[in-house]
Scaffold this motif. Structure first.
Motif, PDB file in Angstrom:
ATOM      1  N   PHE A  50       0.846  -1.190   0.000  1.00 40.63           N
ATOM      2  CA  PHE A  50       0.000   0.000   0.000  1.00 40.63           C
ATOM      3  C   PHE A  50       0.879   1.236   0.000  1.00 40.63           C
ATOM      4  CE2 PHE A  50      -2.499   3.248   2.238  1.00 40.63           C
ATOM      5  CZ  PHE A  50      -3.520   3.345   1.320  1.00 40.63           C
ATOM      6  N   ASN A  51       0.805   1.984  -1.106  1.00 39.92           N
ATOM      7  CA  ASN A  51       1.620   3.189  -1.212  1.00 39.92           C
ATOM      8  C   ASN A  51       0.725   4.400  -0.933  1.00 39.92           C
ATOM      9  OD1 ASN A  51       3.138   5.374  -2.020  1.00 39.92           O
ATOM     10  ND2 ASN A  51       4.215   4.194  -3.582  1.00 39.92           N
ATOM     11  N   VAL A  52       0.949   5.016   0.224  1.00 42.63           N
ATOM     12  CA  VAL A  52       0.095   6.132   0.659  1.00 42.63           C
ATOM     13  C   VAL A  52       0.197   7.296  -0.317  1.00 42.63           C
ATOM     14  CG1 VAL A  52      -0.346   7.759   2.496  1.00 42.63           C
ATOM     15  CG2 VAL A  52       0.381   5.459   3.049  1.00 42.63           C
ATOM     16  N   THR A  53       1.419   7.675  -0.670  1.00 36.61           N
ATOM     17  CA  THR A  53       1.618   8.836  -1.539  1.00 36.61           C
ATOM     18  C   THR A  53       0.899   8.644  -2.864  1.00 36.61           C
ATOM     19  OG1 THR A  53       3.813   8.828  -0.579  1.00 36.61           O
ATOM     20  CG2 THR A  53       3.393  10.405  -2.337  1.00 36.61           C
ATOM     21  N   GLU A  54       1.068   7.440  -3.422  1.00 31.47           N
ATOM     22  CA  GLU A  54       0.450   7.174  -4.713  1.00 31.47           C
ATOM     23  C   GLU A  54      -1.076   7.243  -4.617  1.00 31.47           C
ATOM     24  OE1 GLU A  54       1.492   3.488  -6.824  1.00 31.47           O
ATOM     25  OE2 GLU A  54       3.396   4.562  -7.137  1.00 31.47           O
ATOM     26  N   THR A  55      -1.617   6.639  -3.560  1.00 26.45           N
ATOM     27  CA  THR A  55      -3.070   6.632  -3.367  1.00 26.45           C
ATOM     28  C   THR A  55      -3.615   8.055  -3.256  1.00 26.45           C
ATOM     29  OG1 THR A  55      -2.747   4.631  -2.101  1.00 26.45           O
ATOM     30  CG2 THR A  55      -4.921   5.651  -1.977  1.00 26.45           C
ATOM     31  N   ILE A  56      -2.938   8.855  -2.458  1.00 28.77           N
ATOM     32  CA  ILE A  56      -3.427  10.215  -2.254  1.00 28.77           C
ATOM     33  C   ILE A  56      -3.316  11.023  -3.547  1.00 28.77           C
ATOM     34  CG2 ILE A  56      -2.960  12.381  -1.064  1.00 28.77           C
ATOM     35  CD1 ILE A  56      -2.224  10.747   1.382  1.00 28.77           C
ATOM     36  N   LEU A  57      -2.161  10.903  -4.198  1.00 26.02           N
ATOM     37  CA  LEU A  57      -1.964  11.654  -5.440  1.00 26.02           C
ATOM     38  C   LEU A  57      -2.968  11.235  -6.502  1.00 26.02           C
ATOM     39  CD1 LEU A  57       1.860  12.150  -5.975  1.00 26.02           C
ATOM     40  CD2 LEU A  57       0.105  13.829  -5.442  1.00 26.02           C
ATOM     41  N   GLU A  58      -3.287   9.955  -6.516  1.00 23.82           N
ATOM     42  CA  GLU A  58      -4.245   9.456  -7.492  1.00 23.82           C
ATOM     43  C   GLU A  58      -5.615  10.104  -7.294  1.00 23.82           C
ATOM     44  OE1 GLU A  58      -4.280   5.077  -7.917  1.00 23.82           O
ATOM     45  OE2 GLU A  58      -6.444   5.421  -8.087  1.00 23.82           O
ATOM     46  N   HIS A  59      -5.971  10.339  -6.020  1.00 23.87           N
ATOM     47  CA  HIS A  59      -7.257  10.980  -5.735  1.00 23.87           C
ATOM     48  C   HIS A  59      -7.246  12.460  -6.054  1.00 23.87           C
ATOM     49  CE1 HIS A  59      -8.290   7.317  -3.533  1.00 23.87           C
ATOM     50  NE2 HIS A  59      -9.542   7.709  -3.719  1.00 23.87           N
TER      51      HIS A  59
END
Lengths: 377, 169
Positions: A50-59
């Motif tokens: 689970f990549n937090v940065t990627e998830t947030i940036l994706e949103h």
């Protein structure tokens, strides 16, 4: 009082449920990915799944499709302009049935890399030279949100205008009309009148459009599901466009005294005039840039904050983290409601102030006081 | 470059393009069909309210003026009435006294005239009586003396003397 506590309890439970389910679906997703491609799985394992940065940036970033729930999303049209002409196709062609990015052969072989459509070479690497020649005018998620918000604004305000026409000017406002009138009056009396002066009426359509477009997009951005959820007013392209509009209006409407105050500040020694001219000239550009960055940064920061709090649950890998994360996320969301209004107000107010400074008539050239030490947040 | 490092601060041309179009369309449509009529209606209503308030104030001031005017008129009327009453009373009194005076003078005149007439008539009556008495006396004396006296002329002379003596009384 008891009703309110029941309400907040319900909200908390609902949030908890939502997060539990999304946790499950996320787990499914990653399981899916593992099954689909061994290389990806190894990559995910190395990253900790689970990549937090990627998830947030994706949103926060723009996207060519609008994710609704689970594996359902709306595929939006892609419009590209390159040296081979205009072409348009569905964004579903850039994705296979496993929601992975694939190459689509239009005028060039296209593939989505980091959320942007790029021209790729035969071996799958990005062809930077060719990509730079391709202009992406796609109806992305943000463009769709923009169109939705513009449609909503038109529906709301055309009906309000019709209500004024129907009910006449001597009767009290009713319904949507009475809801919008104080906001319009607020823009007029708190934003336009004190900052622009008696020519304010000419700039009211511009300021009202600006204010309500930002406001509705700020609010829609806070709704976490379709048709909200697009981070439009936290997108720098959107804020840049609005800031450029303000820049153009200010500098077209700027009168002689405005330009004189920039290049040859009255009431100063000639050496000070020489010293101030470049600073003032930079200020002309800094003002709209500050508008652009302020709105973008405030809205994006708010979204990142809420998403980070929700991501805490996935970082700790336990549902109990939501006991802390959800109330905090709700609290930040409430603050974001305030910020949504505040940022629309500040954008409109500073625009009005810049216009006011540009069209102000100076009758006294003897004693000059610099009145544009604005406060930045 | 910084813009390349963070994809968030790199503006998309497409979104900027659509934003510009959307904003311009919004500005045009709402500016023409919403903001202008709404602003006009609001300012018209505000003007109307202001006018109505000003009118109410004016009417109020007028009412006050009217009231004070009325009061002044009433006072004036009251004063006039008092004056008129006083004058009427004076006139009546004057008339009464004049009438009294006139009546008295008339009475006095009438009385005086009556007295005069009475005196005249009395004198006339006395003269008449004297004359009649004289003639009667003469007749009687004639009759008496015709028989007793022959000398008529001497007698008449004597009677005349007597009669003159009576007249002198």
């Amino acid at each position: 009082m008891s009703l309110r506590s029941v309400q907040s309890l319900l909200v908390a439970t609902f949030g908890l449920l939502l997060i539990t389910f999304s946790n499950v679906s996320l787990a499914q997703d990653s399981a899916h990915a593992v099954a689909a491609e061994g290389k990806e799985a190894a990559h995910a394992e190395k990253e900790g799944k689970f990549n937090v940065t990627e998830t947030i940036l994706e949103h926060i970033k723009d996207s060519h499709s609008w994710h609704l729930w689970g594996h359902t999303s709306i595929h939006l049209p892609v419009i590209l302009y390159s040296d081979k002409g205009l072409e348009s196709f569905s964004s579903s062609k850039l994705m296979n049935e496993h929601h992975e990015q694939v190459v689509y052969n239009g005028h060039y072989p296209y593939k989505v890399v980091d959320g942007k459509i790029r021209v790729v070479n035969a071996d799958g690497s990005v062809n930077k030279e060719a990509s730079a020649r391709v202009w992406d005018f796609s109806i992305t998620k943000n463009v769709t949100a923009l169109l939705v918000s513009v449609t909503l604004l038109m529906l709301i305000f055309l009906s309000v205008a019709a209500a004024y026409k129907k009910r006449g000017v001597n009767s009290a406002p009713k319904g949507m009309q009475s809801f919008m009138e104080p906001v319009i009056l607020f823009v007029r009396d708190e934003v336009a009148k004190p900052n622009i002066g008696h020519h304010y009426i000419k700039y009211m359509p511009f300021l009202l459009s600006l204010f309500f477009l930002i406001l509705i997009n700020n609010f829609l951005g806070l709704i976490p599901f379709f048709p909200g959820g697009a981070n439009l007013s936290g997108n720098i392209a959107f804020t840049m466009t609005l800031a450029v509009c303000v820049f153009i209006v200010v500098n077209i409407k700027g009168n002689k005294s405005y330009w004189k105050h920039i290049f040859w500040m009255p009431g100063m020694h000639w050496s000070m005039k020489l010293f101030l001219a470049p600073i003032e000239l930079i200020g002309v550009f800094i003002k709209p840039i500050s508008l652009m960055v302020r709105l973008f940064a405030n809205l994006t920061a708010g979204h990142i904050l809420v998403l980070s709090l929700v991501c805490l649950i996935f970082i700790f890998k336990t549902v109990y983290a939501s006991a802390i994360a959800v109330p905090f996320a709700v609290f930040i969301s409430l603050i974001e409601l305030l910020v949504a209004f505040l940022q629309a107000y500040i954008f409109a107010m500073l625009s009005a102030m810049y216009i006011g400074m540009a069209i102000e008539e100076h009758h006294h050239h003897g004693d000059h006081d610099p009145h544009y030490n604005e406060s930045e947040d | 470059m910084l813009l390349e490092i963070n994809p968030l601060v790199l503006p998309d041309v497409g979104l900027a393009f659509w934003s510009l179009i959307a904003f311009l369309v919004l500005l045009f449509v709402l500016g023409k069909f919403a903001w202008k009529p709404i602003m006009k209606a609001i300012s018209e209503r505000e003007q109307g309210i202001e006018d109505a308030l000003a009118k109410a104030d004016k009417v109020k001031a007028e009412m006050v003026a009217l009231k004070s005017e009325n009061e002044a008129m009433m006072n004036k009327a009251r004063e006039e009435r008092a004056k008129m009453l006083k004058e009427a009373k004076e006139t009546a009194e004057k008339m009464v006294s004049e009438a009294k005076d006139k009546a008295k003078s008339e009475y006095d005149r009438i009385v005086a005239e009556a007295q005069q007439a009475i005196t005249q008539q009395k004198n006339a009556a006395l003269t008449d009586v004297k004359n009649q008495v004289g003639s009667l006396v003469v007749e009687v004396a004639e009759k008496v003396l015709r028989r007793e006296l022959a000398d008529k002329t001497g007698q008449e002379k004597y009677i005349k003397e007597l009669a003159e003596g009576v007249k002198l009384n």
